[in-house]
Design an enzyme around this catalytic site. Structure first.
Site, PDB file in Angstrom:
ATOM      1  N   SER A  17       0.979  -1.277  -0.005  1.00  0.00           N
ATOM      2  CA  SER A  17      -0.078   0.064  -0.040  1.00  0.00           C
ATOM      3  C   SER A  17       0.816   1.442  -0.021  1.00  0.00           C
ATOM      4  CB  SER A  17      -1.042  -0.136   1.046  1.00  0.00           C
ATOM      5  OG  SER A  17      -1.996  -1.103   1.055  1.00  0.00           O
ATOM      6  N   LYS A  66      -9.167  -5.406  11.391  1.00  0.00           N
ATOM      7  CA  LYS A  66     -10.225  -5.022  10.750  1.00  0.00           C
ATOM      8  C   LYS A  66     -11.541  -5.530  11.628  1.00  0.00           C
ATOM      9  CE  LYS A  66      -8.367  -6.258   6.237  1.00  0.00           C
ATOM     10  NZ  LYS A  66      -8.663  -6.927   5.068  1.00  0.00           N
ATOM     11  N   ASP A 104     -12.823  -3.811   0.492  1.00  0.00           N
ATOM     12  CA  ASP A 104     -12.473  -5.196  -0.102  1.00  0.00           C
ATOM     13  C   ASP A 104     -13.436  -5.579  -0.919  1.00  0.00           C
ATOM     14  OD1 ASP A 104     -10.105  -5.336   1.181  1.00  0.00           O
ATOM     15  OD2 ASP A 104     -10.843  -6.270   2.950  1.00  0.00           O
ATOM     16  N   GLY A 128     -13.556 -20.321   0.951  1.00  0.00           N
ATOM     17  CA  GLY A 128     -13.198 -19.816   2.328  1.00  0.00           C
ATOM     18  C   GLY A 128     -14.313 -19.234   3.124  1.00  0.00           C
ATOM     19  N   GLY A 130     -13.712 -16.883   5.907  1.00  0.00           N
ATOM     20  CA  GLY A 130     -13.059 -15.906   6.919  1.00  0.00           C
ATOM     21  C   GLY A 130     -13.235 -14.537   6.621  1.00  0.00           C
ATOM     22  N   ASN A 151     -16.173 -24.481   2.181  1.00  0.00           N
ATOM     23  CA  ASN A 151     -15.263 -24.474   3.446  1.00  0.00           C
ATOM     24  C   ASN A 151     -14.601 -25.691   3.784  1.00  0.00           C
ATOM     25  OD1 ASN A 151     -13.263 -22.360   4.826  1.00  0.00           O
ATOM     26  ND2 ASN A 151     -14.277 -23.434   6.585  1.00  0.00           N
ATOM     27  N   ARG A 156     -18.829 -23.457   9.095  1.00  0.00           N
ATOM     28  CA  ARG A 156     -18.584 -22.286   9.139  1.00  0.00           C
ATOM     29  C   ARG A 156     -19.103 -21.564   7.568  1.00  0.00           C
ATOM     30  NH1 ARG A 156     -12.499 -20.228   9.705  1.00  0.00           N
ATOM     31  NH2 ARG A 156     -13.496 -18.309   9.825  1.00  0.00           N
ATOM     32  N   ILE A 222      -7.431 -13.832  -4.916  1.00  0.00           N
ATOM     33  CA  ILE A 222      -7.369 -12.771  -4.280  1.00  0.00           C
ATOM     34  C   ILE A 222      -5.901 -12.632  -3.753  1.00  0.00           C
ATOM     35  CG2 ILE A 222      -9.661 -12.418  -3.705  1.00  0.00           C
ATOM     36  CD1 ILE A 222      -8.780 -12.762  -0.778  1.00  0.00           C
TER      37      ILE A 222
END
EC number: 1.1.1.25
Length: 280
Positions: A17, A66, A104, A128, A130, A151, A156, A222
């Site tokens: 960044s 976050k 995001d 995923g 998360g 997942n 989850r 990603i």
């Protein structure tokens, strides 16, 4: 006096960044500078209030901050960030207010649109469950996609899907384990990997191989380090269209830049800067 921006996280030394935002500030002739700051969760509240007191222009937040930032009383999240349960961008208002956003999801959305993906009605498999999966799935559900979250821990995936369903968004969503992945991909339009599988240094890992993919699929990873993950190589071998995580990184950063400055950032320069840093 330079206006200071930055990213808080732990670890944060690897962040691209600073290079990306400083290139944008320089190109636009803005008297601003962007730094990476190592901030642990227990110091987050003091760090944010300190940055606001010192007149910072804005802050990005990365792992593991976050979710914690959203729970701070003085951070006022926008509706999307509130639904996602995490903020990655803080904007300091002139009256001492601190607004929280999650860029995001919009970053992932723009990466898909740029590659010609029609989101509404598209059958998407999100790997995923998360924080990244939450941001991406909430955004895509809001835009009308038909989503299956997969997942390793099925509970989850089911839990995340149930939570997003309860938000009453235009899209459809369900969660499942990995056992039916091959069948899911056969009928899917898009596969999005939001896990860390394949990230440096474990670059040989992948969620699927070319045999399970097909040429009608768009595969979006990603992960951006390495630049071409094994998943993207496998996708290329199968004839599928690929999207690098670099695009999401740049677009989420560009959205933060707009929120802070109200100025349109130089996207191509930001992308070029990130690519050069990854190839160095």
């Amino acid at each position: 006096m330079k206006q200071v921006f930055g990213v808080f996280g732990d670890p944060v030394g690897h962040s691209l960044s600073p290079a990306m935002h400083n290139a944008a500030f320089s190109a636009l002739g803005m008297d601003c500078i962007y730094h990476a700051f190592r901030v642990t969760p227990e110091k987050l509240e003091k760090a944010i209030l300190g940055a606001e007191a010192m007149g910072f222009g804005g802050i990005n937040l990365t792992v593991p901050l976050k979710e914690k930032a959203l729970k701070l009383d003085f951070v006022k999240p926008d509706p999307l960030a509130k639904r996602i349960g995490a903020v990655n961008t803080l904007v300091f208002g002139k009256k001492g207010d601190i607004q929280g956003y999650n860029t995001d999801g919009p970053g992932a959305k723009q990466a898909l649109l740029d590659t010609g993906v029609e989101i509404r009605g598209s059958r998407m498999v999100v790997a995923g469950a998360g924080g990244a999966a939450r941001a991406v799935a909430f955004q895509l559900a809001a835009d009308g996609a038909d989503i299956t979250v997969i997942n390793r821990t099925e509970e989850r995936a089911v839990g995340l899907a149930r939570e997003i369903s309860a938000a009453d968004l235009p899209g459809k969503i369900r969660g499942t384990g990995l056992s039916g992945l091959k069948e899911l991909l056969r009928d899917a339009d898009v596969l999005i990997n939001t896990t860390t599988l394949g990230m440096h240094p474990n670059t040989d890992a992948t969620i699927v191989t070319a045999e399970e993919l097909h040429s009608g699929l768009t595969v979006f990873d990603i992960v951006y380090n390495p630049l071409e993950t094994r998943l993207l190589r496998e996708a290329r071998t199968s004839g599928a269209k690929t999207i690098s995580g670099v695009l999401m990184l740049v677009y989420q950063g560009a959205e933060a830049f707009r929120l802070w400055t109200g100025v349109e950032p130089p996207l191509e320069l930001m992308k070029k800067t990130v690519l050069e840093a990854l190839q160095a």
